[in-house]
Design an enzyme around this catalytic site. Structure first.
Site, short mmCIF file in Angstrom:
data_model
loop_
_atom_site.label_atom_id
_atom_site.label_comp_id
_atom_site.label_asym_id
_atom_site.label_seq_id
_atom_site.Cartn_x
_atom_site.Cartn_y
_atom_site.Cartn_z
N ARG A 1 56.07 -30.70 -9.53
CA ARG A 1 55.67 -29.30 -9.35
C ARG A 1 56.02 -28.82 -7.94
NH1 ARG A 1 49.71 -28.88 -12.22
NH2 ARG A 1 50.42 -28.11 -14.27
N ARG B 1 65.44 -6.56 -4.88
CA ARG B 1 64.13 -7.23 -4.82
C ARG B 1 63.02 -6.25 -4.43
NH1 ARG B 1 64.71 -11.41 -7.99
NH2 ARG B 1 66.53 -12.65 -7.45
N ARG C 1 70.84 -22.89 -6.27
CA ARG C 1 70.92 -23.24 -7.69
C ARG C 1 70.59 -22.06 -8.59
NH1 ARG C 1 67.57 -28.74 -7.19
NH2 ARG C 1 66.61 -27.49 -5.55
N ARG D 1 56.32 -18.36 -16.92
CA ARG D 1 56.76 -17.54 -15.77
C ARG D 1 58.02 -16.77 -16.13
NH1 ARG D 1 55.31 -17.01 -10.60
NH2 ARG D 1 56.85 -16.88 -8.91
N TYR E 1 68.53 -18.26 -3.98
CA TYR E 1 67.86 -17.71 -5.17
C TYR E 1 66.50 -17.14 -4.90
CZ TYR E 1 64.65 -21.66 -6.03
OH TYR E 1 63.63 -22.58 -5.94
N LYS E 2 65.93 -17.50 -3.73
CA LYS E 2 64.63 -16.89 -3.43
C LYS E 2 64.43 -16.84 -1.92
CE LYS E 2 61.02 -20.45 -3.77
NZ LYS E 2 59.80 -20.83 -4.49
N GLY F 1 66.60 -17.11 -10.48
CA GLY F 1 67.38 -18.28 -10.09
C GLY F 1 66.49 -19.50 -9.94
N CYS G 1 64.30 -24.44 -11.81
CA CYS G 1 63.24 -24.61 -12.82
C CYS G 1 63.19 -23.47 -13.83
CB CYS G 1 61.88 -24.68 -12.13
SG CYS G 1 61.70 -26.01 -11.00
N TYR H 1 64.61 -32.97 -3.30
CA TYR H 1 63.47 -32.14 -2.88
C TYR H 1 62.17 -32.62 -3.52
CZ TYR H 1 63.61 -30.08 -7.47
OH TYR H 1 63.55 -29.93 -8.82
N LYS I 1 54.99 -28.89 -18.40
CA LYS I 1 55.90 -28.28 -17.41
C LYS I 1 56.74 -27.21 -18.07
CE LYS I 1 58.29 -27.94 -13.58
NZ LYS I 1 59.13 -29.01 -13.03
N1 SAJ Z 1 61.28 -14.13 -9.55
C1 SAJ Z 1 61.24 -12.83 -10.03
N2 SAJ Z 1 60.03 -12.23 -10.23
C2 SAJ Z 1 58.86 -12.90 -9.99
C3 SAJ Z 1 58.92 -14.22 -9.51
C4 SAJ Z 1 60.13 -14.82 -9.29
O1 SAJ Z 1 62.28 -12.21 -10.27
O2 SAJ Z 1 57.80 -12.31 -10.18
C5 SAJ Z 1 62.57 -14.78 -9.36
C6 SAJ Z 1 62.80 -15.26 -7.94
O3 SAJ Z 1 63.45 -14.27 -7.17
C7 SAJ Z 1 63.70 -16.47 -8.17
C8 SAJ Z 1 63.25 -17.00 -9.52
O4 SAJ Z 1 62.57 -15.93 -10.17
O5 SAJ Z 1 65.06 -16.08 -8.26
C9 SAJ Z 1 62.32 -18.20 -9.43
O6 SAJ Z 1 61.32 -17.87 -8.51
P1 SAJ Z 1 59.97 -18.76 -8.39
O7 SAJ Z 1 59.06 -18.05 -7.46
O8 SAJ Z 1 59.49 -19.10 -9.73
O9 SAJ Z 1 60.44 -20.03 -7.57
P2 SAJ Z 1 60.89 -21.46 -8.07
O10 SAJ Z 1 62.07 -21.43 -8.93
O11 SAJ Z 1 60.95 -22.28 -6.85
O12 SAJ Z 1 59.68 -21.91 -9.01
C10 SAJ Z 1 58.79 -22.87 -8.57
C11 SAJ Z 1 58.38 -23.54 -9.84
N3 SAJ Z 1 57.79 -24.81 -9.51
C12 SAJ Z 1 58.09 -25.86 -10.29
O13 SAJ Z 1 58.74 -25.77 -11.29
C13 SAJ Z 1 57.58 -27.17 -9.87
C14 SAJ Z 1 57.41 -22.67 -10.62
O14 SAJ Z 1 56.73 -23.49 -11.61
C15 SAJ Z 1 56.35 -22.05 -9.77
O15 SAJ Z 1 55.60 -21.14 -10.58
C16 SAJ Z 1 57.02 -21.26 -8.65
O16 SAJ Z 1 57.73 -22.24 -7.87
C17 SAJ Z 1 55.98 -20.56 -7.80
O17 SAJ Z 1 54.99 -20.08 -8.39
O18 SAJ Z 1 56.23 -20.41 -6.61
#
Ligand code: SAJ
Length: 426
Positions: free
Chosen positions: A155, A406, A333, A215, A325-326, A259, A262, A16, A208
């Site tokens: 990212r 959610r 993953r 987050r 996971y989202k 999930g 990252c 990806y 990173k």
């Molecule tokens: N989640 C929550 N509450 C939130 C945000 C997310 O429970 O407020 C959960 C989601 O359901 C998921 C997990 O956390 O299970 C991760 O969600 P995510 O929105 O962070 O998505 P990711 O894992 O794809 O994170 C990516 C990351 N990008 C990289 O590492 C390059 C992260 O740095 C970004 O902040 C995030 O995308 C983004 O902002 O969309």
């Protein structure tokens, strides 16, 4: 027009991160070779298709041309090598750096002097110095003279419609000024986003980890507040909406777990690194414990609410909506859904599952089917398909309990219809 001067770029890892990067480099005029060990994946890419769902690639891949190979002999004579291989954690949450080491070794054995090597895989601070650099030195290269090594943490946010490799801001660090200069030039050619230059490679690695740990702890914060507010009947989604009116507040949202490749992974890199340096990351560890505990919290809530209607998990037809996971992607993953499904199954539920993006793990083929067969529902992934289910569909199928992992359903309307509803902190 970008100044690629038809340089040759080899991207190691067609996942990806690497595949979009290779496609954009080809679009921008580089002579690109994509390298991966998985021949099946390469065969799909060679047809101009993506082995995984990513809308951004659907439009791009058919319109670019680049070579793909699993033969190290084919990656010789490139000007730039970008390593985009996975860096997961093992069951004890220790980073697995093997793939980075293997990729570095393959490049070191096939590159010419003077090449630039960029590591995009997420690693904890120190990996470029302690793992990558020695591999090239052992191959007879002198860093900053006949090989230039940099780190530019990936990212990529799967499914993000706004941010992708053509516009993402980037952070770059290197072992030397020449390496930094060449790396900045490369990324200036492929992204319109700002490029932040670090003083050294370790700072780029740390960036990173910091942004993703930030987050994770913020999600843990709202998860803890949600569980506390639930005890005094406060709806945290309203409170977050209220707090968001404050200029400095940064909203995050409670849920049944964290999930992805990252957020739940990267903090462990720093926790483990801290142990090496006799430093205990109490805060990162506490946040991971809270977020890891949300799946169990969700199942406990299911148990309680089923008891309210004189039912038990055991023997009840429980429909789990969402496995990825989202929202709106099929990535599994570290998905909390897998833990929730496993726990409910072990408790003897008559388990049903449905995720439109994960048909291979769905027991039901359609949303209508799982609604028809279920007595209780657990929403684990807020796919768009689930957010718009009419309350009438829950009523006519005799759903008695809904656990909204959610907070994406209409709590008031569901409760008004006489269904027992509980969200995470509402
Ligand atoms: N989640 C929550 N509450 C939130 C945000 C997310 O429970 O407020 C959960 C989601 O359901 C998921 C997990 O956390 O299970 C991760 O969600 P995510 O929105 O962070 O998505 P990711 O894992 O794809 O994170 C990516 C990351 N990008 C990289 O590492 C390059 C992260 O740095 C970004 O902040 C995030 O995308 C983004 O902002 O969309």
């Amino acid at each position: 027009m970008t100044q690629t001067n038809k340089q040759k770029v080899c991207v190691i890892g067609m996942g990806y991160v690497g595949l979009p990067l290779a496609a954009v480099c080809a679009k921008d005029g580089y002579d690109v070779t994509g390298y991966d060990l998985d021949k099946g994946k390469l065969d799909i890419i060679a047809q101009g298709k993506s082995p995984f769902y990513e809308e951004f690639l659907d439009d791009l891949l058919p319109n670019v041309k680049f070579k793909v190979t699993n033969d190290p002999e084919d990656i010789k004579h490139n000007d730039i090598y970008v390593i985009c291989v996975p860096t997961p954690v093992d069951e004890k949450h220790n980073p697995i750096i093997k793939y980075v080491a293997d990729a570095s070794f393959t490049v070191s054995k096939n590159m010419d002097k003077g090449a630039l090597v960029i590591l995009e895989s997420t690693v904890n601070p120190g990996v470029s110095e302690q793992v990558v650099k020695p591999i090239f030195e052992r191959a007879g290269f002198t860093i900053g003279k006949d090989v230039f090594i940099s780190h530019c943490p990936e990212r990529v946010d799967p499914g993000n419609k706004k941010w992708n490799v053509t516009n993402l801001p980037r952070v770059v660090g290197s072992f030397d000024a020449e390496g930094l200069k060449r790396t900045v030039e490369f990324y200036k050619n492929i992204t319109s986003g700002e490029i932040a230059e670090m003083d050294n490679i370790r700072e780029a690695e740390a960036t990173k980890i910091l942004e993703n740990s930030f987050r994770d702890i913020n999600i843990a914060f709202v998860n803890e507040m949600a569980m506390s507010f639930a005890k005094i009947d406060i709806d945290i989604t309203n409170v977050i909406r209220g707090a968001s009116s404050k200029f400095s507040f940064m909203p995050h949202y409670p849920g049944c777990g964290v999930g992805g490749h990252c957020i739940p992974v990267d903090p462990y890199y720093m926790i483990e690194k801290g142990k090496e340096n006799d430093f205990e990351h109490k805060f990162l560890s506490a946040a991971r414990k809270i977020n890891d505990g949300m799946a169990d919290y969700t199942v406990e809530m299911l148990q309680d609410k089923l008891n309210d209607v004189s039912k038990a998990v055991k023997g009840t037809k429980i429909g789990v909506l969402g496995i990825s996971y989202k929202a709106n992607i099929g990535d599994l993953r570290e998905s909390p859904s897998l833990r929730i499904i496993d726990k409910i199954k072990k408790m003897g539920a008559d388990l049903l599952t449905f995720d439109p993006y994960v048909p291979q793990l769905s027991t039901e083929k359609t949303l209508a089917e799982i609604l028809k067969k279920s007595e209780a529902l657990v929403i684990v992934t807020n796919h768009n398909e689930f957010k718009d289910i009419p309350v009438e569909d829950f009523v006519k199928n005799g759903i008695k309990v809904i656990i909204d992992g959610r907070n994406c359903l209409d709590k008031k309307a569901i409760r008004a219809a006489g269904i027992v509803y509980a969200g995470i902190g509402r």
